[in-house]
Structure formats: structure tokens, C-alpha cells
Design a protein around this motif. Structure first.
Motif, PDB file in Angstrom:
ATOM      1  N   ILE A  44       4.024  -1.883  -7.664  1.00  0.00           N
ATOM      2  CA  ILE A  44       3.420  -1.974  -6.437  1.00  0.00           C
ATOM      3  C   ILE A  44       2.934  -3.128  -5.626  1.00  0.00           C
ATOM      4  O   ILE A  44       2.653  -3.278  -4.790  1.00  0.00           O
ATOM      5  CB  ILE A  44       1.905  -1.260  -6.668  1.00  0.00           C
ATOM      6  N   LYS A  45       4.042  -4.261  -6.044  1.00  0.00           N
ATOM      7  CA  LYS A  45       3.482  -5.630  -5.452  1.00  0.00           C
ATOM      8  C   LYS A  45       4.384  -5.513  -4.239  1.00  0.00           C
ATOM      9  O   LYS A  45       5.381  -4.896  -3.878  1.00  0.00           O
ATOM     10  CB  LYS A  45       4.064  -6.569  -6.447  1.00  0.00           C
ATOM     11  N   ASN A  46       4.107  -6.338  -3.109  1.00  0.00           N
ATOM     12  CA  ASN A  46       4.740  -6.474  -2.090  1.00  0.00           C
ATOM     13  C   ASN A  46       6.227  -7.091  -1.962  1.00  0.00           C
ATOM     14  O   ASN A  46       6.428  -8.332  -2.347  1.00  0.00           O
ATOM     15  CB  ASN A  46       3.942  -7.222  -0.978  1.00  0.00           C
ATOM     16  N   VAL A  47       7.263  -6.292  -1.775  1.00  0.00           N
ATOM     17  CA  VAL A  47       8.418  -6.906  -1.839  1.00  0.00           C
ATOM     18  C   VAL A  47       9.434  -6.455  -0.660  1.00  0.00           C
ATOM     19  O   VAL A  47       8.926  -5.432   0.135  1.00  0.00           O
ATOM     20  CB  VAL A  47       9.500  -6.463  -3.016  1.00  0.00           C
ATOM     21  N   PRO A  48      10.446  -6.923  -0.259  1.00  0.00           N
ATOM     22  CA  PRO A  48      11.312  -6.346   0.910  1.00  0.00           C
ATOM     23  C   PRO A  48      11.762  -5.160   0.395  1.00  0.00           C
ATOM     24  O   PRO A  48      12.381  -4.846  -0.695  1.00  0.00           O
ATOM     25  CB  PRO A  48      12.400  -7.533   0.950  1.00  0.00           C
TER      26      PRO A  48
ATOM     27  N   LEU B  36       0.875  -1.296   0.169  1.00  0.00           N
ATOM     28  CA  LEU B  36       0.045   0.013   0.081  1.00  0.00           C
ATOM     29  C   LEU B  36       0.735   1.287  -0.043  1.00  0.00           C
ATOM     30  O   LEU B  36       0.382   2.441  -0.470  1.00  0.00           O
ATOM     31  CB  LEU B  36      -1.009   0.084   1.206  1.00  0.00           C
ATOM     32  N   ALA B  37       2.021   1.116   0.620  1.00  0.00           N
ATOM     33  CA  ALA B  37       2.790   2.491   0.513  1.00  0.00           C
ATOM     34  C   ALA B  37       3.458   2.587  -0.883  1.00  0.00           C
ATOM     35  O   ALA B  37       3.477   4.028  -1.258  1.00  0.00           O
ATOM     36  CB  ALA B  37       4.104   2.140   1.501  1.00  0.00           C
ATOM     37  N   ARG B  38       3.490   1.583  -1.662  1.00  0.00           N
ATOM     38  CA  ARG B  38       4.134   1.892  -3.169  1.00  0.00           C
ATOM     39  C   ARG B  38       2.829   2.245  -3.958  1.00  0.00           C
ATOM     40  O   ARG B  38       3.084   3.172  -4.798  1.00  0.00           O
ATOM     41  CB  ARG B  38       4.729   0.701  -3.584  1.00  0.00           C
TER      42      ARG B  38
ATOM     43  N   THR C 246      14.125  -1.471   1.021  1.00  0.00           N
ATOM     44  CA  THR C 246      15.571  -0.817   1.555  1.00  0.00           C
ATOM     45  C   THR C 246      15.310   0.469   1.705  1.00  0.00           C
ATOM     46  O   THR C 246      15.816   1.050   2.968  1.00  0.00           O
ATOM     47  CB  THR C 246      16.356  -1.019   0.428  1.00  0.00           C
ATOM     48  N   PHE C 247      14.730   1.232   1.150  1.00  0.00           N
ATOM     49  CA  PHE C 247      14.657   2.736   1.151  1.00  0.00           C
ATOM     50  C   PHE C 247      13.355   3.198   1.722  1.00  0.00           C
ATOM     51  O   PHE C 247      13.089   4.051   2.295  1.00  0.00           O
ATOM     52  CB  PHE C 247      15.000   3.568  -0.204  1.00  0.00           C
ATOM     53  N   LEU C 248      12.264   2.663   1.012  1.00  0.00           N
ATOM     54  CA  LEU C 248      10.924   2.848   1.573  1.00  0.00           C
ATOM     55  C   LEU C 248      10.371   2.390   2.782  1.00  0.00           C
ATOM     56  O   LEU C 248       9.298   1.622   2.971  1.00  0.00           O
ATOM     57  CB  LEU C 248      10.018   2.568   0.504  1.00  0.00           C
ATOM     58  N   GLN C 249      11.167   2.379   3.888  1.00  0.00           N
ATOM     59  CA  GLN C 249      11.115   1.569   5.084  1.00  0.00           C
ATOM     60  C   GLN C 249      10.088   2.367   5.953  1.00  0.00           C
ATOM     61  O   GLN C 249      10.346   2.779   6.905  1.00  0.00           O
ATOM     62  CB  GLN C 249      12.277   1.201   5.687  1.00  0.00           C
ATOM     63  N   THR C 250       8.753   2.673   5.520  1.00  0.00           N
ATOM     64  CA  THR C 250       7.749   3.308   6.195  1.00  0.00           C
ATOM     65  C   THR C 250       6.950   2.582   7.050  1.00  0.00           C
ATOM     66  O   THR C 250       6.524   1.557   6.471  1.00  0.00           O
ATOM     67  CB  THR C 250       7.119   4.357   5.224  1.00  0.00           C
ATOM     68  N   LYS C 251       6.801   2.938   8.258  1.00  0.00           N
ATOM     69  CA  LYS C 251       5.828   1.935   9.191  1.00  0.00           C
ATOM     70  C   LYS C 251       4.498   2.334   9.222  1.00  0.00           C
ATOM     71  O   LYS C 251       3.748   1.727   9.692  1.00  0.00           O
ATOM     72  CB  LYS C 251       6.424   2.040  10.541  1.00  0.00           C
ATOM     73  N   GLN C 252       4.174   3.613   8.423  1.00  0.00           N
ATOM     74  CA  GLN C 252       3.019   3.985   8.351  1.00  0.00           C
ATOM     75  C   GLN C 252       1.792   2.963   7.936  1.00  0.00           C
ATOM     76  O   GLN C 252       0.728   3.119   8.416  1.00  0.00           O
ATOM     77  CB  GLN C 252       2.773   5.435   7.524  1.00  0.00           C
TER      78      GLN C 252
ATOM     79  N   ASP D 197       2.032  -0.209   7.889  1.00  0.00           N
ATOM     80  CA  ASP D 197       2.305  -1.759   8.566  1.00  0.00           C
ATOM     81  C   ASP D 197       0.861  -2.350   9.081  1.00  0.00           C
ATOM     82  O   ASP D 197       0.673  -3.564   8.777  1.00  0.00           O
ATOM     83  CB  ASP D 197       3.487  -1.711   9.497  1.00  0.00           C
ATOM     84  N   SER D 198       0.200  -1.447   9.611  1.00  0.00           N
ATOM     85  CA  SER D 198      -1.115  -1.788  10.469  1.00  0.00           C
ATOM     86  C   SER D 198      -2.110  -2.234   9.478  1.00  0.00           C
ATOM     87  O   SER D 198      -2.891  -3.066   9.830  1.00  0.00           O
ATOM     88  CB  SER D 198      -1.710  -0.669  11.207  1.00  0.00           C
ATOM     89  N   LYS D 199      -1.894  -1.960   8.087  1.00  0.00           N
ATOM     90  CA  LYS D 199      -2.853  -2.323   7.136  1.00  0.00           C
ATOM     91  C   LYS D 199      -2.233  -3.385   6.210  1.00  0.00           C
ATOM     92  O   LYS D 199      -3.073  -3.669   5.137  1.00  0.00           O
ATOM     93  CB  LYS D 199      -3.288  -1.201   6.329  1.00  0.00           C
ATOM     94  N   ASP D 200      -0.930  -3.650   6.111  1.00  0.00           N
ATOM     95  CA  ASP D 200      -0.249  -4.499   5.031  1.00  0.00           C
ATOM     96  C   ASP D 200      -0.996  -5.967   5.110  1.00  0.00           C
ATOM     97  O   ASP D 200      -1.084  -6.542   6.064  1.00  0.00           O
ATOM     98  CB  ASP D 200       1.082  -4.368   5.643  1.00  0.00           C
ATOM     99  N   TYR D 201      -1.410  -6.118   3.983  1.00  0.00           N
ATOM    100  CA  TYR D 201      -2.014  -7.593   3.666  1.00  0.00           C
ATOM    101  C   TYR D 201      -0.946  -8.559   3.784  1.00  0.00           C
ATOM    102  O   TYR D 201      -1.569  -9.651   4.319  1.00  0.00           O
ATOM    103  CB  TYR D 201      -2.687  -7.684   2.259  1.00  0.00           C
ATOM    104  N   TYR D 202       0.078  -8.773   3.399  1.00  0.00           N
ATOM    105  CA  TYR D 202       1.208  -9.745   3.546  1.00  0.00           C
ATOM    106  C   TYR D 202       1.424  -9.857   5.054  1.00  0.00           C
ATOM    107  O   TYR D 202       1.393 -11.157   5.520  1.00  0.00           O
ATOM    108  CB  TYR D 202       2.293  -9.338   2.920  1.00  0.00           C
ATOM    109  N   LEU D 203       1.651  -8.704   5.945  1.00  0.00           N
ATOM    110  CA  LEU D 203       1.961  -8.833   7.308  1.00  0.00           C
ATOM    111  C   LEU D 203       0.869  -9.690   7.954  1.00  0.00           C
ATOM    112  O   LEU D 203       0.959 -10.375   8.932  1.00  0.00           O
ATOM    113  CB  LEU D 203       2.101  -7.727   7.854  1.00  0.00           C
TER     114      LEU D 203
END
Length: 933
Positions: free
Chosen positions: A402-406, A351-353, A408-414, A416-422
Motif C-alpha cells: 500500500i506504499k506510494n509508488v508510481p 490511499l487508493a491501494r 501504471t494500471f491503477l491510475q485513478t484520480k479519485q 489525488d486530492s487527498k494524496d499525502y505524497y502529492l
């Protein structure tokens, strides 16, 4: 909404008004205030004959239009109808183009008002629909469409569809409408006018949020559903007696029939889990295999608090387990079961991407449409799983951004609470049952980035497929197209070439200007690398051509790369591969240096810069993978591996792939999987050859364990339900030229089809033979009233071809490899199977050659140990397509007489249920078909 919409549909004599095609029927409905207020319909005399296929499609013939008005006589009415209205149609450019042409020919200016395309609108508002054909959407939305391809009926249904679409659009929250409006200027029809009007109305009232939707960082999302767990404690112990199990099943399934085999399988799996042993269970068709493994898995997991992983071969089977079987399982067990369908990380949206991508402009049409589809989908999805979406090929390219990948730079926690993979990971940690597929299960064994939580108990359904999938994951493949696509990305980064953007970023961070010199050198290396990519695959194709068998007339070729080859061609190929690898390494090191420097200054980067660097990081990983594969396949191959080239000479390097894989995956599976798990259940309808599990145990590396082995026969009465017939008047395939054999089987297929009235599956082992047989049948014109559906010739996926086959009363389905298994056509839709040849693998398949050579080296018999068992399992799969329920009846024809003329033919007949076997001439067969069916 106070607009007037005129929904139009035309029937025409063809596709091109410029080439003289004309309108033969016009239908229209007028929609005002969300209701159909008026209907218009007229046949039109086109002044030229109606082609036969149009008559067949529409039911409109020359006689019906002979007294109808010409278009110029009704043109004035049409202009009046369209006055100050939106012109709406399903695929609007087609109808509008025709209408403009006809209006101008009648002396009018044409229509230049606003247009709406219900296909475009449906793609945005129904992002998960399987198809956007009018009849398919109508069926999905419960609209009655009684006369497809008649203009009045099509216009009415399109009108009803438009009302639904408008209602859905008006129900969206303001934030979504705002985002859609911003994107909508890039669409093909004037949807932006609707959106602007809805936005104005919504901004005038105070918005109430809907129960199921929440807005986060300007994006509307479906709220996470909380699963309810029952408060009272239930008995979770596995019922010891079969009567108790039967009672549970009867309570949940009113129509349940007791099947001894199902009880036996449940007990075997439960005991395998409790005794911590692996098990091989061959479960005949109709014993209810899925519930037979889910029930003991659920009870065992609940009793011991150990998770059980259930793996299937295809994602369709995964979905079926989740949607159809798990609700039944919960009813049977009577206690809450936490089950999750788990897929690889890149299946989920990041979602961040995606949020960042909404700020980017200069999109092409496909990207714009995909962004709009995803905004709508996010209000509907619980999973964030990309498989739910129906995207165009351009949309798939956008998904990669926009797919979910590990990260390095866009490590935003904003987010995380909505992240489907997590979320999926967390649910998997808490689940009793994790449902996945063989691909992900095996990828998890070989990848550093594991997705499946620790587990010790597993059930592998369709287990005969595991060896094939494992070969892919323990092997590697290099193909021209994906390497070119990877390298092309260097020039496709927004706002300029990748190196140029990196250079600007470094200059901004520390004002260094000497980077420019290095950048021009890098550009030069990059140009050389692209040149060497072409050279590498030219050399690969040339190598394959030179090694092609002289008598082979196929354009598709497979060529082995041998460890001991020292030919000129091989040395040339090795040299190019070495240059390619070195250049790739230079580019990788140069980019890594720059990224390391930038990463140390990470805090000074904007969001946009971080997003750009994230894409480079992903690209870098891909480049490293390609370099490693190049070294493993060309430069430092393992003696335990086999390598080969596959190419199509008609399209040279674009279709060229180089493969490397272990000859046997048994050792890998034994060490990485079976040794580490306490109990793995392997099940399928086809695991034994001649009553023995020996072959499959060898292939999978499970032979040396103390396994439980069970063969549970099908409850069906094959003696009464199936007849197997071997024609006596077909030539032996080995004794006549192929063209003669094809002519003979074509005659037999035509005669059988006429007698059975279709409903027939014809299985081939080679696509070449399928194609020639299909063409000969077409040419004969003897089956013109049959729907002939052929894999690789008729467009569509395997499931689409199967659906089409079931739609027609008189149909023949021609299939090769993938149609031998996994298609399920119950009842009268399928009453006859023709097996053209016994399904031995082609003798020149690289993997088959390598396995044969290895067995010969060890003093074994390659035919008995590999070729025969493999063919028998495939034959069993083909046989299993015919009878899918206790009421099915059918005939199997085996055209290959080796089944009765050779000593090994017995292995095929002894591996299937006992059925009556007849030998007959074509005339006797036809009489028998009429009598028996």
C-alpha cells in the motif's frame, strides 16, 4: 456500554504453569459503566519457594506469602468475580493460561467467557506508540503506575488504560467502526463483541461529524490543517549587527546566553549564500549550531524567495528540527516560515491501494491488525508518513502493498486530492525550508524519479557522513535474502501463482488458449531461476571462503573481487552469474510481453485485476534492478569501482551480500552536486584534521571551489571540564597477544567503573574485542551490581540502549562504530569515556585496501592521506560525547599508548580542544578519579 469487565493481573513464580510454576499474587479491578467499581487483591501461597529473580522483580518473598491462602482457598471467589464478565489483561493469554491451570487444579471447570487483551487493543488504538509495555503506555497516557510488577497496581493501571481505550473507541465515526468490525473476527481476543455493540448503538442515532475528521470514499481521514499566515508585512531583512540578532534570540529564548561563535556562524552562512560560495564550517560543541544555520537560511529564503534545503544524517535529527527547532525559529524571526519535512515517495501511504486492500479478505493476523492500525492512524496523521507507525514485521510486508509508488494500471484520480505524497510535493514547492536527510538528498541525485523540487542553496549538517552515504547511492548491493523474497512473490499472489493468474486474465480478454503451453515453459524457467539463485550465492560463499586469510578466526568475512582474477573459483562464479542473468532476462521479457498485451485492453479490467497488475509492475521493476546490478557487479564491472563479498560463515548464503561501489565518490559529488548548486554549507563538529580541511575537501570533491572555511571553537572551558588520562601500566597492543591485552584492559575497566560508580561509555573498534571484554567482566562477577549494556549483545536499537543506560544509576555502555558519534548523553549520566583503541579502520576492509592501492599507485602516502585523517575524525567524534553542556565534567581514558609513543599520535591530541593530559598507573588513576569527580 453496559458490559462488566474484570481486569486481572497475576504475579507468578515463573512463565510455565505446566512446569509447576504457581501464582503468588492476584490483583483485579471491576469496571462497570466506564468506572472502576470494585478492587480485589490477595497474596497467594504457591507451596514452593519464590525464585530470587522473581523476588527482585516483584518485591514479594517467601515470608510474605507463608501465611497467605493457597489458590484453591480463594478459587471460588475468583469464579464469582468473573461471572458474566469480560476477562481483561495486558497480554491476556499469559494470565488466562495460568488462571485456567490453577482453577482446574482446584477442581473447577475454568473460565470460558469472553476475553480482551489490552495489548492488542492498544496496538490498534495507539498505532504510533513507541512501545506497548504497560509501564510505557501508562507513562505516555499520564497514568500513575507507582508499583510495576505488583499485581494490584498493574491491574489498577490496566483498568484505567481499558477505560481510556473504550472511550477512544466510542468516539470513532460509524464508517471506521464498521471497517474495524469487519476485520476484527481475525483477532486473538474478542474485540469484535465490543465493536458490534458500539456499532449497534451508533446506528440508532444520527451521527454528527467531528471538526477534525472527514469521511471520503468510506474512510475517515484527518482534515488537512491550513497554515495561517500573518496578514501584516514584516521586516524580513537579515539583521546586520550582532546586537540586533542577540535581541531577536533573547525575545524568543528567555534563557539565551550570548555565544560569539553562534553569531560568527550565522554571519558566515548568510555571506556564503549572498556571495554564492560553498562553505565548510566546523562548529565546536555548544555553540548552538542548529539555530546558527536555521536563522540565516530563513532570512535569506524570505528575502530572495529562494528555497533552502537542510539535510541531516538521521531521520531522528530531521524530526528534532521539525518539532523542537522550527517553532523557536518562527519566534526568533517574527515572520511566517513555510517549512516541510520531505521524505522519499515510498514513505507515504497510497490511499487508493489501501482502499482496495480493505476489500481483500483471507488476511493473516498481522495484515488484519495492520489494516486496523492504519484505519485509526488515518484519523490522526497529517503527513501519511509510515515512520509514524509502529508495525510488526508482518505489518511491514503489508505496507509494501500500500506504499506510494508510481502506478501504471491503477491510475485513478479519485484519491489525488487527498494524496499525502502529492500534498508533500506541493508544500515543498511553496516552502522556504525543505528538511530532508543525506540518504534522500543523494538518492535524488541518482534517481530518475526526483522528489525534491529544484534548489540552489543547501545546508548539510553532520557533513562528515556525506561521503559514506554517497558510496551507498553511487554503488550497488546484491543480497541473497532479498532476491529470494522477490522470487518467492511469484507463488504468493492471492488466488494462485502469478503466471496462472496472468494466463487466466489473457484468456478472459481474448480467449487465447495457447498461453498455457508458454506458461508451463515459464514455470520451468522460474524453477531453474530459483535453483540458479541458490547456486550463485553458493559459488559466492565458496569464493569468499577460499580467499579467506589463513590466520583469520572470525566467522564474518569480507573478500575482494579483483578485476584481474582468473582463478578457477572466479571462472565458476562468472559462469553461474551469467546463467542467472540470462534466466532472469527470459522471465522479465515473458512478463513484459503479457503486460503490454493486457495494457492495450486496460479499459476492460476490474479494479481487483488492476491492483494485481500493479503489484506485478512493481515486481518487474525490482527484477530489472537485480539484473542490472548482476551485470554491473559480476559481468561488466567498471575499472573505477571496487567489488567485495561480505558473508557470515555460520549462516552461509542467507547472510551473503555482494557490493560494488566507486573507490572515490568525490568526482560524482563534484559533478552532480557542488558544480550545480550556487551555495552549499557543510557543517559538523568534526571536519578538520590538525586544523586543516584538506582531507574532507578531497573526500567530497569540493576542493577546487573558492570555499569559505571557518573553524569555530567550542565555548566550553575544556581545561577545567575534562581530564585526559593515558594508563602507563597497560601493554602496547602491538606487542602482546590479543587475549592478554583484553585481560589487562578488563582489569582497568573494572577498577575505573568501581571508582566512577558507572556512568561510563567504553568505545571499541572491533565487535569481537567488545564481546570478549564484556564476557570476561561478566565472568569475573566483580561488577554484578552494575547494568552492563553492550551493543550487539543487549537487545535493542542504539537509542534504546542509550535510554536504558541513562535509566540506571550504575551503568556501563559498551559500543563500537555507531556509538562513537551521534549519541547525546548530557549531565551526570555520563562522566567517563574509555577509548580502548585509536579508531583506525581495519586494514583488511575492502574499501580501505582499494583507497590505499590507488594512493600508492599515484606515489602518495596512504597512511597520512587516508588512514590517519579518518581515524582522527572518528576520535574527535568519540571525544565529543563527553561534554555536552557548560556544566558537564568528565574524564577520558585512552588505553592505546600509541597516542603518546608514536609521531602520528600528536595529530589526535592536536585535533581536539586543549585539555590536561596525564599519564598514570592504575592506582594513581583511581586516586585521581576519587579526587576529581
Amino acid at each position: 456500554m453496559g458490559n462488566k469487565f474484570v481486569v486481572v493481573d497475576l504475579e507468578t513464580t515463573g512463565n510455565s504453569p505446566r512446569k509447576g510454576d504457581r501464582i503468588i499474587q492476584i490483583g483485579a479491578v471491576i469496571i462497570e459503566d466506564g468506572k472502576i467499581t470494585e478492587k480485589y487483591s490477595s497474596l497467594v501461597n504457591p507451596g514452593r519457594p519464590i525464585p530470587a529473580f522473581i523476588e527482585e522483580l516483584t518485591g514479594i518473598n517467601d515470608e510474605m506469602v507463608s501465611s497467605a491462602p493457597s489458590f484453591s482457598e480463594i478459587a471460588g471467589e475468583i469464579i464469582e468475580l468473573l461471572d458474566e464478565a469480560f476477562f481483561v489483561a495486558h497480554n491476556v493469554l499469559f494470565d488466562l493460561g495460568f488462571l485456567q491451570e490453577e482453577l482446574q487444579m482446584a477442581g473447577f471447570e475454568g473460565f470460558y467467557g469472553s476475553v480482551l487483551d489490552t495489548v492488542e487493543l492498544a496496538r490498534i488504538l495507539f498505532p504510533t506508540a513507541d512501545s506497548y509495555k504497560l509501564s510505557d503506555i501508562a507513562a505516555k497516557e499520564g497514568l500513575t503506575h507507582d508499583r510495576p510488577h505488583q499485581a494490584d497496581s498493574d491491574a489498577y493501571v490496566t483498568g484505567e488504560l481499558l477505560i481510556l481505550l473504550l472511550e477512544k473507541l466510542e468516539s470513532f465515526p460509524v464508517v471506521t467502526i464498521k471497517s474495524l468490525t469487519k476485520l476484527s473476527a481475525g483477532l486473538k481476543s474478542d474485540i469484535y463483541l465490543l465493536l458490534e455493540e458500539i456499532l449497534q448503538q451508533k446506528e440508532q442515532v444520527v451521527e454528527e461529524y467531528f471538526g477534525s475528521i472527514e469521511v471520503y470514499r468510506g474512510i475517515a481521514l484527518r482534515k488537512k490543517e491550513t497554515s495561517e499566515t500573518s496578514g501584516k508585512a514584516q521586516d524580513c531583512s537579515f539583521p546586520k549587527k550582532d546586537e540586533e540578532k542577540e535581541r531577536l534570540l533573547k525575545n524568543a529564548l528567555p534563557s539565551f546566553e550570548v555565544r560569539d561563535g553562534q553569531m560568527e556562524m550565522m554571519n558566515s552562512i548568510y555571506h556564503a549564500f549572498t556571495d554564492q560560495r560553498h562553505a565548510l564550517i566546523e562548529a565546536g560543541t555548544g555553540i548552538g549550531k542548529t539555530l546558527a544555520y536555521l536563522v540565516p537560511a530563513a532570512f535569506y529564503s524570505k528575502e530572495t524567495q529562494k528555497r533552502v534545503v537542510v539535510s541531516t544524517y538521521t531521520t531522528q535529527l530531521q524530526q528534532q528540527l521539525l518539532i523542537k527547532d522550527l517553532p523557536i525559529l518562527r519566534d526568533i524571526c517574527g515572520f511566517p516560515i513555510k517549512a516541510i519535512l520531505l521524505k522519499g515517495r515510498s514513505h507515504y501511504i497510497n490511499l487508493a491501494r489501501f482502499e482496495h486492500s480493505l476489500r481483500e479478505e483471507d488476511d493473516n493476523y498481522d495484515t488484519t491488525l495492520t489494516k486496523m492500525q492504519i484505519l485509526v492512524w488515518l484519523m490522526e496523521t497529517n503527513t501519511g508518513d509510515f515512520d509514524e507507525l509502529n508495525l510488526s514485521s508482518g505489518g511491514l510486508l503489508f505496507w509494501n502493498k500500500i506504499k506510494n509508488v508510481p502506478v501504471t494500471f491503477l491510475q485513478t484520480k479519485q484519491w489525488d486530492s487527498k494524496d499525502y505524497y502529492l500534498r508533500a510535493q506541493k508544500e515543498a514547492e511553496e516552502a522556504n525550508l525543505i528538511i530532508t536527510n543525506h540518504s534522500m538528498l543523494l538518492m535524488d541525485l541518482v534517481s530518475e524519479d526526483t522528489s525534491i523540487p529544484e534548489y540552489e542553496f543547501a545546508i548539510l549538517d553532520e557533513a562528515h557522513q556525506v561521503e559514506k552515504v554517497a558510496g551507498k547511492y553511487y554503488g550497488r548491493a546484491l543480497d541473497y535474502l532479498s532476491i529470494r523474497l522477490m522470487l518467492n512473490q511469484f507463488g504468493q499472489f492471492d488466488h494462485g501463482h502469478l503466471f496462472r493468474r496472468l494466463e487466466k486474465l489473457i484468456e478472459k480478454l481474448d480467449g487465447r488458449t495457447n498461453v498455457k503451453v508458454a506458461t508451463s515453459k515459464l514455470n520451468e524457467t522460474m524453477i531453474n531461476l530459483q535453483y540458479e539463485t541458490d547456486e550463485l550465492f553458493k559459488a559466492v560463499t565458496l569464493f569468499a571462503k577460499r580467499k579467506k586469510r589463513p590466520n583469520s578466526n572470525s566467522n564474518k568475512i569480507q573478500t575482494m573481487l579483483s578485476q584481474t582474477d582468473n582463478s578457477t573459483e572466479w571462472r565458476a562464479l562468472f559462469a553461474v552469474a551469467e546463467r542467472f542473468s540470462f534466466l532472469l532476462k527470459d522471465v522479465i521479457i515473458a512478463i513484459e510481453d503479457r503486460l503490454t498485451y493486457i495494457e492495450n485492453q486496460k479499459q476492460r479490467l476490474s479494479q481487483e485485476e488492476k491492483s494485481f497488475l500493479e503489484e506485478i509492475t512493481i515486481l518487474l521493476k525490482e527484477m530489472n534492478r537485480v539484473r542490472n546490478k548482476t551485470r554491473e557487479v559480476f559481468l561488466y564491472p567498471s575499472s573505477q569501482e571496487i567489488r567485495w563479498i561480505e558473508t557470515d560463515l555460520r549462516s552461509v548464503q542467507n547472510m551473503t551480500t555482494v557490493y560494488g561501489r566507486p573507490i572515490h565518490v568525490a568526482d560524482y559529488l563534484r559533478n552532480d552536486f557542488f558544480t550545480k548548486k550556487k551555495s552549499v554549507i557543510l557543517t559538523s563538529a568534526t571536519l578538520t584534521v590538525n586544523g586543516s580541511f584538506h582531507y574532507i575537501k578531497n573526500e567530497l570533491g569540493i576542493g577546487e571551489f573558492q570555499n569559505i572555511e571557518k573553524q569555530i571553537p567550542s565555548p566550553f572551558n575544556y581545561q577545567e571540564q575534562v581530564q585526559l588520562i593515558i594508563p602507563e601500566d597497560l601493554p602496547d597492543i602491538k606487542t602482546v597477544p590479543e587475549i592478554e591485552y583484553i585481560a589487562a584492559i578488563t582489569e582497568h575497566i573494572i577498577s575505573i567503573a568501581e571508582a566512577t560508580g558507572g556512568r561510563m561509555l567504553t568505545l571499541f573498534t572491533s565487535h569481537e574485542m567488545l564481546k570478549k571484554t564484556y564476557e570476561l567482566i561478566k565472568e569475573s562477577a566483580l561488577l554484578d551490581d552494575f547494568a552492563l549494556i553492550a551493543q550487539g549483545i543487549t537487545a535493542g536499537s542504539r537509542s534504546r540502549l542509550t535510554r536504558n543506560f541513562q535509566r540506571f544509576e550504575k551503568a556501563i555502555l559498551f559500543g563500537t562504530s555507531s556509538f562513537w558519534e551521534g549519541i547525546d548523553i548530557p549531565g551526570e549520566d555520563l562522566s567517563c569515556i574509555v577509548i580502548v583503541r585509536l579508531p583506525f579502520s581495519p586494514p583488511d576492509e575492502p574499501l580501505a585496501i582499494a583507497k590505499r592501492e590507488l594512493i600508492l599507485k599515484q606515489g602518495g602516502n596512504a597512511f597520512n592521506e587516508i588512514s590517519l585523517p579518518e581515524a582522527v575524525l572518528r576520535f574527535k567524534q568519540g571525544f565529543g560525547r563527553l561534554v555536552r553542556s557548560s556544566t558537564d565534567r568528565g574524564i577520558i581514558f585512552v588505553f592505546d599508548r600509541r597516542i603518546i609513543t608514536t609521531s602520528y599520535g600528536k595529530a589526535f591530541l592536536q585535533s581536539i580542544p586543549t585539555v590536561p593530559v596525564k599519564r598514570a598507573t592504575i592506582d594513581q588513576m583511581i586516586q585521581f578519579i576519587y579526587k576529581w569527580l
